[in-house]
Design a protein around this motif. Structure first.
Motif, PDB file in Angstrom:
ATOM      1  N   GLN A   2     -26.749  71.867 -51.774  1.00 56.36           N
ATOM      2  CA  GLN A   2     -28.085  72.356 -52.114  1.00 56.36           C
ATOM      3  C   GLN A   2     -28.577  73.488 -51.217  1.00 56.36           C
ATOM      4  O   GLN A   2     -29.253  74.400 -51.686  1.00 56.36           O
ATOM      5  CB  GLN A   2     -29.094  71.203 -52.051  1.00 56.36           C
ATOM      6  N   GLN A   3     -28.254  73.410 -49.910  1.00 52.49           N
ATOM      7  CA  GLN A   3     -28.857  74.353 -48.971  1.00 52.49           C
ATOM      8  C   GLN A   3     -27.849  75.227 -48.237  1.00 52.49           C
ATOM      9  O   GLN A   3     -28.238  76.096 -47.467  1.00 52.49           O
ATOM     10  CB  GLN A   3     -29.703  73.587 -47.947  1.00 52.49           C
ATOM     11  N   GLY A   4     -26.579  74.957 -48.423  1.00 52.27           N
ATOM     12  CA  GLY A   4     -25.558  75.761 -47.767  1.00 52.27           C
ATOM     13  C   GLY A   4     -25.080  75.140 -46.469  1.00 52.27           C
ATOM     14  O   GLY A   4     -25.681  74.208 -45.924  1.00 52.27           O
ATOM     15  N   TRP A   5     -23.999  75.690 -45.992  1.00 54.25           N
ATOM     16  CA  TRP A   5     -23.309  75.215 -44.795  1.00 54.25           C
ATOM     17  C   TRP A   5     -24.216  75.183 -43.579  1.00 54.25           C
ATOM     18  O   TRP A   5     -24.154  74.272 -42.762  1.00 54.25           O
ATOM     19  CB  TRP A   5     -22.120  76.141 -44.595  1.00 54.25           C
ATOM     20  N   SER A   6     -25.075  76.186 -43.428  1.00 57.48           N
ATOM     21  CA  SER A   6     -25.922  76.295 -42.235  1.00 57.48           C
ATOM     22  C   SER A   6     -26.995  75.202 -42.156  1.00 57.48           C
ATOM     23  O   SER A   6     -27.575  74.982 -41.091  1.00 57.48           O
ATOM     24  CB  SER A   6     -26.578  77.673 -42.162  1.00 57.48           C
ATOM     25  N   ALA A   7     -27.246  74.515 -43.248  1.00 61.43           N
ATOM     26  CA  ALA A   7     -28.265  73.455 -43.253  1.00 61.43           C
ATOM     27  C   ALA A   7     -27.772  72.164 -42.612  1.00 61.43           C
ATOM     28  O   ALA A   7     -28.562  71.253 -42.367  1.00 61.43           O
ATOM     29  CB  ALA A   7     -28.713  73.173 -44.683  1.00 61.43           C
ATOM     30  N   LEU A   8     -26.500  72.100 -42.320  1.00 63.71           N
ATOM     31  CA  LEU A   8     -25.918  70.856 -41.827  1.00 63.71           C
ATOM     32  C   LEU A   8     -26.062  70.729 -40.315  1.00 63.71           C
ATOM     33  O   LEU A   8     -25.486  71.503 -39.555  1.00 63.71           O
ATOM     34  CB  LEU A   8     -24.443  70.780 -42.214  1.00 63.71           C
ATOM     35  N   ASN A   9     -26.866  69.776 -39.893  1.00 55.79           N
ATOM     36  CA  ASN A   9     -26.994  69.429 -38.479  1.00 55.79           C
ATOM     37  C   ASN A   9     -27.470  67.978 -38.399  1.00 55.79           C
ATOM     38  O   ASN A   9     -27.840  67.380 -39.413  1.00 55.79           O
ATOM     39  CB  ASN A   9     -27.925  70.398 -37.732  1.00 55.79           C
ATOM     40  N   ILE A  10     -27.449  67.432 -37.216  1.00 51.18           N
ATOM     41  CA  ILE A  10     -27.796  66.010 -37.028  1.00 51.18           C
ATOM     42  C   ILE A  10     -29.202  65.711 -37.548  1.00 51.18           C
ATOM     43  O   ILE A  10     -29.408  64.727 -38.272  1.00 51.18           O
ATOM     44  CB  ILE A  10     -27.675  65.604 -35.540  1.00 51.18           C
ATOM     45  N   ARG A  11     -30.154  66.560 -37.188  1.00 50.30           N
ATOM     46  CA  ARG A  11     -31.552  66.304 -37.604  1.00 50.30           C
ATOM     47  C   ARG A  11     -31.732  66.367 -39.122  1.00 50.30           C
ATOM     48  O   ARG A  11     -32.415  65.520 -39.707  1.00 50.30           O
ATOM     49  CB  ARG A  11     -32.495  67.286 -36.926  1.00 50.30           C
ATOM     50  N   SER A  12     -31.132  67.387 -39.763  1.00 45.71           N
ATOM     51  CA  SER A  12     -31.305  67.514 -41.212  1.00 45.71           C
ATOM     52  C   SER A  12     -30.644  66.354 -41.958  1.00 45.71           C
ATOM     53  O   SER A  12     -31.190  65.852 -42.937  1.00 45.71           O
ATOM     54  CB  SER A  12     -30.752  68.859 -41.715  1.00 45.71           C
ATOM     55  N   VAL A  13     -29.497  65.921 -41.471  1.00 43.39           N
ATOM     56  CA  VAL A  13     -28.815  64.790 -42.106  1.00 43.39           C
ATOM     57  C   VAL A  13     -29.620  63.507 -41.902  1.00 43.39           C
ATOM     58  O   VAL A  13     -29.808  62.730 -42.834  1.00 43.39           O
ATOM     59  CB  VAL A  13     -27.362  64.648 -41.588  1.00 43.39           C
ATOM     60  N   LYS A  38     -20.746  55.285 -42.825  1.00 41.88           N
ATOM     61  CA  LYS A  38     -20.319  56.649 -42.521  1.00 41.88           C
ATOM     62  C   LYS A  38     -20.193  57.444 -43.818  1.00 41.88           C
ATOM     63  O   LYS A  38     -20.546  58.618 -43.879  1.00 41.88           O
ATOM     64  CB  LYS A  38     -18.987  56.588 -41.766  1.00 41.88           C
ATOM     65  N   GLU A  39     -19.671  56.811 -44.864  1.00 36.73           N
ATOM     66  CA  GLU A  39     -19.516  57.498 -46.151  1.00 36.73           C
ATOM     67  C   GLU A  39     -20.868  57.910 -46.721  1.00 36.73           C
ATOM     68  O   GLU A  39     -20.986  58.973 -47.331  1.00 36.73           O
ATOM     69  CB  GLU A  39     -18.748  56.628 -47.150  1.00 36.73           C
ATOM     70  N   PHE A  50     -21.313  59.562 -35.474  1.00 34.80           N
ATOM     71  CA  PHE A  50     -20.763  60.848 -35.055  1.00 34.80           C
ATOM     72  C   PHE A  50     -21.312  61.187 -33.681  1.00 34.80           C
ATOM     73  O   PHE A  50     -22.523  61.240 -33.499  1.00 34.80           O
ATOM     74  CB  PHE A  50     -21.147  61.955 -36.057  1.00 34.80           C
ATOM     75  N   ASP A  51     -20.434  61.427 -32.722  1.00 28.53           N
ATOM     76  CA  ASP A  51     -20.888  61.628 -31.343  1.00 28.53           C
ATOM     77  C   ASP A  51     -21.417  63.028 -31.059  1.00 28.53           C
ATOM     78  O   ASP A  51     -21.933  63.275 -29.970  1.00 28.53           O
ATOM     79  CB  ASP A  51     -19.797  61.243 -30.342  1.00 28.53           C
ATOM     80  N   SER A  52     -21.310  63.941 -32.032  1.00 29.03           N
ATOM     81  CA  SER A  52     -21.822  65.299 -31.831  1.00 29.03           C
ATOM     82  C   SER A  52     -22.012  65.981 -33.182  1.00 29.03           C
ATOM     83  O   SER A  52     -21.498  65.513 -34.207  1.00 29.03           O
ATOM     84  CB  SER A  52     -20.847  66.119 -30.988  1.00 29.03           C
ATOM     85  N   LYS A  53     -22.722  67.098 -33.143  1.00 30.37           N
ATOM     86  CA  LYS A  53     -22.878  67.897 -34.351  1.00 30.37           C
ATOM     87  C   LYS A  53     -21.503  68.374 -34.820  1.00 30.37           C
ATOM     88  O   LYS A  53     -21.205  68.364 -36.011  1.00 30.37           O
ATOM     89  CB  LYS A  53     -23.778  69.098 -34.103  1.00 30.37           C
ATOM     90  N   ALA A  54     -20.650  68.791 -33.885  1.00 27.24           N
ATOM     91  CA  ALA A  54     -19.316  69.264 -34.242  1.00 27.24           C
ATOM     92  C   ALA A  54     -18.527  68.187 -34.982  1.00 27.24           C
ATOM     93  O   ALA A  54     -17.830  68.482 -35.958  1.00 27.24           O
ATOM     94  CB  ALA A  54     -18.562  69.720 -33.000  1.00 27.24           C
ATOM     95  N   ALA A  55     -18.639  66.946 -34.540  1.00 30.14           N
ATOM     96  CA  ALA A  55     -17.933  65.848 -35.201  1.00 30.14           C
ATOM     97  C   ALA A  55     -18.473  65.636 -36.617  1.00 30.14           C
ATOM     98  O   ALA A  55     -17.704  65.415 -37.556  1.00 30.14           O
ATOM     99  CB  ALA A  55     -18.050  64.567 -34.386  1.00 30.14           C
ATOM    100  N   LEU A  56     -19.785  65.713 -36.781  1.00 28.82           N
ATOM    101  CA  LEU A  56     -20.403  65.564 -38.090  1.00 28.82           C
ATOM    102  C   LEU A  56     -19.971  66.702 -39.015  1.00 28.82           C
ATOM    103  O   LEU A  56     -19.552  66.467 -40.152  1.00 28.82           O
ATOM    104  CB  LEU A  56     -21.935  65.543 -37.979  1.00 28.82           C
ATOM    105  N   VAL A  57     -20.051  67.922 -38.533  1.00 25.68           N
ATOM    106  CA  VAL A  57     -19.703  69.087 -39.344  1.00 25.68           C
ATOM    107  C   VAL A  57     -18.226  69.029 -39.744  1.00 25.68           C
ATOM    108  O   VAL A  57     -17.871  69.275 -40.901  1.00 25.68           O
ATOM    109  CB  VAL A  57     -20.032  70.392 -38.585  1.00 25.68           C
ATOM    110  N   SER A  58     -17.392  68.678 -38.808  1.00 27.25           N
ATOM    111  CA  SER A  58     -15.963  68.589 -39.075  1.00 27.25           C
ATOM    112  C   SER A  58     -15.665  67.521 -40.132  1.00 27.25           C
ATOM    113  O   SER A  58     -14.907  67.760 -41.079  1.00 27.25           O
ATOM    114  CB  SER A  58     -15.224  68.282 -37.774  1.00 27.25           C
ATOM    115  N   ALA A  59     -16.262  66.364 -39.987  1.00 34.63           N
ATOM    116  CA  ALA A  59     -16.049  65.280 -40.958  1.00 34.63           C
ATOM    117  C   ALA A  59     -16.620  65.650 -42.328  1.00 34.63           C
ATOM    118  O   ALA A  59     -16.023  65.338 -43.363  1.00 34.63           O
ATOM    119  CB  ALA A  59     -16.672  63.995 -40.451  1.00 34.63           C
ATOM    120  N   ALA A  60     -17.766  66.328 -42.343  1.00 29.79           N
ATOM    121  CA  ALA A  60     -18.370  66.750 -43.614  1.00 29.79           C
ATOM    122  C   ALA A  60     -17.480  67.775 -44.308  1.00 29.79           C
ATOM    123  O   ALA A  60     -17.285  67.712 -45.531  1.00 29.79           O
ATOM    124  CB  ALA A  60     -19.756  67.324 -43.378  1.00 29.79           C
ATOM    125  N   ALA A  61     -16.914  68.707 -43.540  1.00 37.26           N
ATOM    126  CA  ALA A  61     -16.023  69.718 -44.119  1.00 37.26           C
ATOM    127  C   ALA A  61     -14.796  69.052 -44.731  1.00 37.26           C
ATOM    128  O   ALA A  61     -14.388  69.375 -45.853  1.00 37.26           O
ATOM    129  CB  ALA A  61     -15.618  70.730 -43.066  1.00 37.26           C
TER     130      ALA A  61
END
Length: 185
Positions: free
Chosen positions: A21-32, A8-9, A47-58
């Motif tokens: 490198q690309q900004g906040w908007s670049a973060l999604n499941i596919r790009s990661v 996960k780390e 991560f069970d959703s994009k929201a979970a990924l974004v939240s954990a990344a933040a």
């Protein structure tokens, strides 16, 4: 940046790099997934959703910016602590351009409750540490704090000023240091 994800780390590290490198908007499941060199399904294992990924990344970004320094001397003196906080804010702005503003504004929507909770959790140690520093600072004059003007209330004021500075992108600590000097020394 195509590395094999083993944890996960690793995903969060790659997410931070994408944000940097690309900004906040670049973060999604596919790009990661693409940046990690793994399938989309591999990301969903963590991560069970994009929201979970974004939240954990933040949360990971906030923790990276405001991690506890190895130099414990920073927390022995109120002024040194405030200077460190403002330096870290400036560092965060350089490392993650636009992150503070976009991230904070994103929490104005109701569906961002988990991200807001995570952000507050990442910040929790800052006002707590300010209280500890204020209690240890031998330069603070006797009687500076009262029942109405407590250490905790002053730490909250300092923290509020910090949050305001984050949104304004003002990393000059001199005004806050003057407030501390006038109120406490």
């Amino acid at each position: 940046m195509n590395t094999v994800v083993t944890s996960k780390e690793d995903i969060l590290k790659t997410s931070r790099e994408l944000i940097r490198q690309q900004g906040w908007s670049a973060l999604n499941i596919r790009s990661v997934a693409a940046a990690c060199g793994v399938s989309v399904g591999s990301i969903y294992n963590y991560f069970d959703s994009k929201a979970a990924l974004v939240s954990a990344a933040a949360e990971s970004v906030w923790c990276g910016i405001f991690h506890r320094p190895k130099d414990t001397g920073v927390f022995q003196d109120t002024q040194a602590c405030i200077i460190w906080i403002y330096e870290r804010m400036e560092y965060g702005c350089r490392q993650y351009p636009g992150f503070f503003t976009l991230h904070s504004l994103g929490f104005m929507q109701e569906d961002k409750a988990d991200g807001k909770r995570r952000m507050q959790q990442a910040w929790k140690h800052i006002p707590e540490e300010l209280c500890s520093v204020l209690k240890r600072d031998s330069r603070i004059r006797a009687g500076a704090f009262t029942e109405q003007f407590t250490v905790e209330k002053f730490a909250d004021v300092l923290f509020s000023l910090m949050l305001s500075a984050l949104l304004r992108q003002d990393y000059d600590s001199s005004a806050v240091l003057e407030i501390v000097r006038r109120a406490l020394y």
